[in-house]
Scaffold this motif. Sequence first.
Motif, mmCIF file in Angstrom:
data_model
loop_
_atom_site.group_PDB
_atom_site.id
_atom_site.type_symbol
_atom_site.label_atom_id
_atom_site.label_comp_id
_atom_site.label_asym_id
_atom_site.label_seq_id
_atom_site.Cartn_x
_atom_site.Cartn_y
_atom_site.Cartn_z
ATOM 1 N N GLU A 111 0.818 -1.204 0.000
ATOM 2 C CA GLU A 111 0.000 0.000 0.000
ATOM 3 C C GLU A 111 0.857 1.261 0.000
ATOM 4 O O GLU A 111 0.637 2.188 -0.791
ATOM 5 N N SER A 112 1.842 1.310 0.864
ATOM 6 C CA SER A 112 2.654 2.523 1.021
ATOM 7 C C SER A 112 4.003 2.446 0.307
ATOM 8 O O SER A 112 4.734 3.438 0.258
ATOM 9 N N HIS A 113 4.333 1.253 -0.243
ATOM 10 C CA HIS A 113 5.619 1.038 -0.921
ATOM 11 C C HIS A 113 6.806 1.316 0.015
ATOM 12 O O HIS A 113 7.848 1.809 -0.424
ATOM 13 N N THR A 114 6.629 1.021 1.293
ATOM 14 C CA THR A 114 7.696 1.231 2.262
ATOM 15 C C THR A 114 8.349 -0.085 2.630
ATOM 16 O O THR A 114 7.778 -1.159 2.451
ATOM 17 N N ARG A 115 9.586 0.008 3.145
ATOM 18 C CA ARG A 115 10.239 -1.153 3.725
ATOM 19 C C ARG A 115 10.752 -0.752 5.097
ATOM 20 O O ARG A 115 11.469 0.244 5.233
ATOM 21 N N ILE A 263 5.512 -0.950 -8.167
ATOM 22 C CA ILE A 263 6.551 -1.063 -7.152
ATOM 23 C C ILE A 263 6.257 -2.258 -6.255
ATOM 24 O O ILE A 263 5.208 -2.339 -5.627
ATOM 25 N N LEU A 264 7.200 -3.192 -6.201
ATOM 26 C CA LEU A 264 7.028 -4.399 -5.396
ATOM 27 C C LEU A 264 7.966 -4.452 -4.197
ATOM 28 O O LEU A 264 7.591 -4.967 -3.143
ATOM 29 N N ASP A 265 9.176 -3.950 -4.340
ATOM 30 C CA ASP A 265 10.153 -4.116 -3.267
ATOM 31 C C ASP A 265 11.248 -3.057 -3.406
ATOM 32 O O ASP A 265 12.080 -3.120 -4.301
ATOM 33 N N THR A 266 11.230 -2.061 -2.498
ATOM 34 C CA THR A 266 12.235 -0.996 -2.542
ATOM 35 C C THR A 266 13.453 -1.323 -1.684
ATOM 36 O O THR A 266 14.411 -0.543 -1.657
ATOM 37 N N LYS A 301 14.996 -2.464 -10.095
ATOM 38 C CA LYS A 301 15.056 -3.314 -8.907
ATOM 39 C C LYS A 301 13.770 -3.194 -8.090
ATOM 40 O O LYS A 301 13.283 -4.187 -7.521
ATOM 41 N N CYS A 302 13.191 -1.992 -8.009
ATOM 42 C CA CYS A 302 11.973 -1.789 -7.218
ATOM 43 C C CYS A 302 10.765 -2.530 -7.806
ATOM 44 O O CYS A 302 9.747 -2.695 -7.136
ATOM 45 N N GLY A 303 10.876 -2.964 -9.062
ATOM 46 C CA GLY A 303 9.778 -3.672 -9.718
ATOM 47 C C GLY A 303 9.839 -5.176 -9.578
ATOM 48 O O GLY A 303 8.981 -5.881 -10.118
ATOM 49 N N VAL A 304 10.864 -5.707 -8.889
ATOM 50 C CA VAL A 304 10.969 -7.147 -8.651
ATOM 51 C C VAL A 304 11.202 -7.379 -7.165
ATOM 52 O O VAL A 304 11.678 -6.509 -6.447
ATOM 53 N N GLN A 305 10.857 -8.587 -6.713
ATOM 54 C CA GLN A 305 11.054 -8.913 -5.313
ATOM 55 C C GLN A 305 12.462 -9.457 -5.090
ATOM 56 O O GLN A 305 12.836 -10.477 -5.657
ATOM 57 N N GLY A 306 13.230 -8.747 -4.265
ATOM 58 C CA GLY A 306 14.550 -9.208 -3.882
ATOM 59 C C GLY A 306 15.527 -9.232 -5.039
ATOM 60 O O GLY A 306 15.341 -8.618 -6.086
#
Length: 324
Positions: A111-115, A263-266, A301-306
């Motif tokens: 939801e927030s694209h945060t890590r 965005i999946l993973d920042t 990178k933000c568009g894929v997980q890990g």
Amino acid sequence: MDGEFLIDGSRKTLFVGLVCVDILNLLPKYPKEDIGHRCIDYYKQRGGNASNSSTVFSLLGGNVEFFGTIADDTELSFIQRDFEKFGINFKNSIIKSNKTCPLSIVILSLESHTRTILHTNKDLPELTLHDFANSINLKSSEYGWIHFEGRDNAHEISSMLNYVNEFKKAHGVGIYTSLEAEKLRFAPYLDELDMWKLPDIMFVSKDFACEQGYTSMEQAVSIYHKKVKAGAVVICAWGDIGAAAMSDQSGLVTSPAFPPSEILDTCGAGDTFIGATLFALAKGQALQKAIMFGCKVAGSKCGVQGFQNLALLKDVFSQHQLSC
């Protein structure tokens, strides 16, 4: 400024810093306190700033080595296998017996694209100048670039940078150095130990700059550039805004951000930016093109997980490499 930091492809880029294990949990939104939540997914990966940057550098086709301390516990075999999977040399790293591998629990919110990172480092010692001098053979001429992650062992990092600089001066060997200032607790040592003047390139994170009162990437690099030695470069990535850099030769240069469609993973985006930017500079790219390349790869990178999807990342990176 084209080609200023070009190094021969046979010479390695050495990333000095932390390797840890990350457990990433993907949730629809950031969890509320004191209730149970079901995750969409989770995965385990090798983490740490220098470790992640070395992964990106290797994925792009660079000749890379990681140097750090590694705990001889249950996670050792996982870390070793993962370094090997990504083609990263780690032969000189220091294995510490009876110590615990640092662990990060990462909460990813769609939801927030945060890590949100919860990091534990119980007892793994940091690197020392003695470790570096006895493990890294500068006389072999195999190293063209040495990048240092700014950590709690600031006095030792300062000593290592001085050691490299003195070796370069005494032997006339061309080794570029860079330093990352991301952790806020690292800030006092940069002034106390006059570390601004030690590396050829200083990477400064957005959070670091904001904590010191800067409100834009352009402002940050302009002021920080006054602190570094003559001829050195300051680079600052500013999240979804892009990145800025400054050198005596180029003046102020900037790049926009290149966000993915979803965005999946920042987590690790900043490490990705550093790894990709160093790769472009080592290939002879001009400063503005190098930070633009860094922004493109970090956005991807933000568009894929890990980093575990090796094939996908290689395809994405190679597409940007052609247009770098």
